[in-house]
Write a protein that holds these residues in place. Sequence first.
Motif, PDB file in Angstrom:
ATOM      1  N   GLN A 128      25.624   9.395  46.045  1.00 61.18           N
ATOM      2  CA  GLN A 128      26.780   9.249  44.393  1.00 61.18           C
ATOM      3  C   GLN A 128      26.011   8.877  43.197  1.00 61.18           C
ATOM      4  OE1 GLN A 128      28.508  11.608  44.569  1.00 61.18           O
ATOM      5  NE2 GLN A 128      30.044  11.258  42.880  1.00 61.18           N
ATOM      6  N   ASN A 130      23.113   7.139  42.688  1.00 60.62           N
ATOM      7  CA  ASN A 130      21.825   8.068  42.389  1.00 60.62           C
ATOM      8  C   ASN A 130      22.137   9.380  41.515  1.00 60.62           C
ATOM      9  OD1 ASN A 130      20.183   6.312  43.143  1.00 60.62           O
ATOM     10  ND2 ASN A 130      20.074   7.424  44.938  1.00 60.62           N
ATOM     11  N   ARG A 131      23.240  10.396  42.217  1.00 64.21           N
ATOM     12  CA  ARG A 131      22.888  11.583  41.684  1.00 64.21           C
ATOM     13  C   ARG A 131      23.779  11.626  39.945  1.00 64.21           C
ATOM     14  NH1 ARG A 131      26.556  13.608  44.511  1.00 64.21           N
ATOM     15  NH2 ARG A 131      25.090  14.601  46.126  1.00 64.21           N
ATOM     16  N   ARG A 134      21.286  10.217  37.935  1.00 64.03           N
ATOM     17  CA  ARG A 134      20.113  11.563  37.003  1.00 64.03           C
ATOM     18  C   ARG A 134      21.291  12.217  36.182  1.00 64.03           C
ATOM     19  NH1 ARG A 134      18.748  12.162  42.414  1.00 64.03           N
ATOM     20  NH2 ARG A 134      20.605  13.365  42.521  1.00 64.03           N
TER      21      ARG A 134
END
Length: 331
Positions: A128, A130-131, A134
């Motif tokens: 979560q 990392n998402r 990004r």
Amino acid sequence: MKKILLVLLIIALAAGGWFWWRYHTATDSGDLTLYGNVDIRQVALAFDGSGRIIELGAEEGDVVSAGDVIGRLDTKALQFQAKAQDAAVEAQRQTLLQLRDGARPEELVQARAKIASDTAAAHLSELQRNRVARLISSGSSAVSQVDMDRAVAEADAANALVDQSKAALALLVAGARPEEIASADSQLQSAQAQLELLRYQIAQGELRAPSDAVIRSRLREPGDIVSSQSPVYALALTQPKWVRVYVREADLGRIRPGMDAQVETDSYPDQPVSGTVGYISSVAEFTPKSVQTEELRTSLVYEVRIIVADQADSLRLGQPVTVHLPVEPAS
């Protein structure tokens, strides 16, 4: 008249000669005759503790043996305390066993399962985070910096839970510290000592004869409240018995410790009791008034004790006796 007086004088001289011969014959025969009284040790027997007497099992004149229970105190309160303390000892013993045995296999399985669960949750939090990162990098308006901060915090918390679960498993595998085991062991010993004390106090509620004896007097009755300073029985010990006699200084050198003696009583003059000389005083004293001697009562004498083996228990405290010692004839 003169003839009668002459006959009486001859009779008196003959009688005097006969008594003189008997005296010197007895003196030179080697037997030293002494007079004294029987002496017996006595015990004032009391309970070790205090409380109410519920039972007395001996009467005056009864013969008791060493260890016989002759009285009891009420110890119900102590028995209840001992029962509760016994349970406390068992609980402490189980605690110590738990510390020594360490974790159960089921607890280890549970701890490993929790690590797996926390690791999965941490992995999900990482995804979560990392998402969100990004999306922010791409300039998307779907997320904000607040969402990024929340995702980072949740990932860090999840990783911390994994570390916590691993540490908990390590503690289970390592078991209790030696100090904790030693402390639990000390507490168990303290509880056991308290239980032993209660049991000892309960045992002291029984009054036991210290040795073979005869009950001289019963001083208390059931229902009386007594303490350790309150005698309940007066006991006369059956062994040892001795006869206390007194020897004049002129005969002191004719006796020695260990020599045989014969003790006669007026009740059984033909059944003497055997004994031995056990003690000879080194200090002179005036003859006690209770002593029967043929010497003047103001003369100095030495105390001698004759230890007797009265198996038939025929001698009584204070009983007057006659002692014969087979000594060397007086020069």
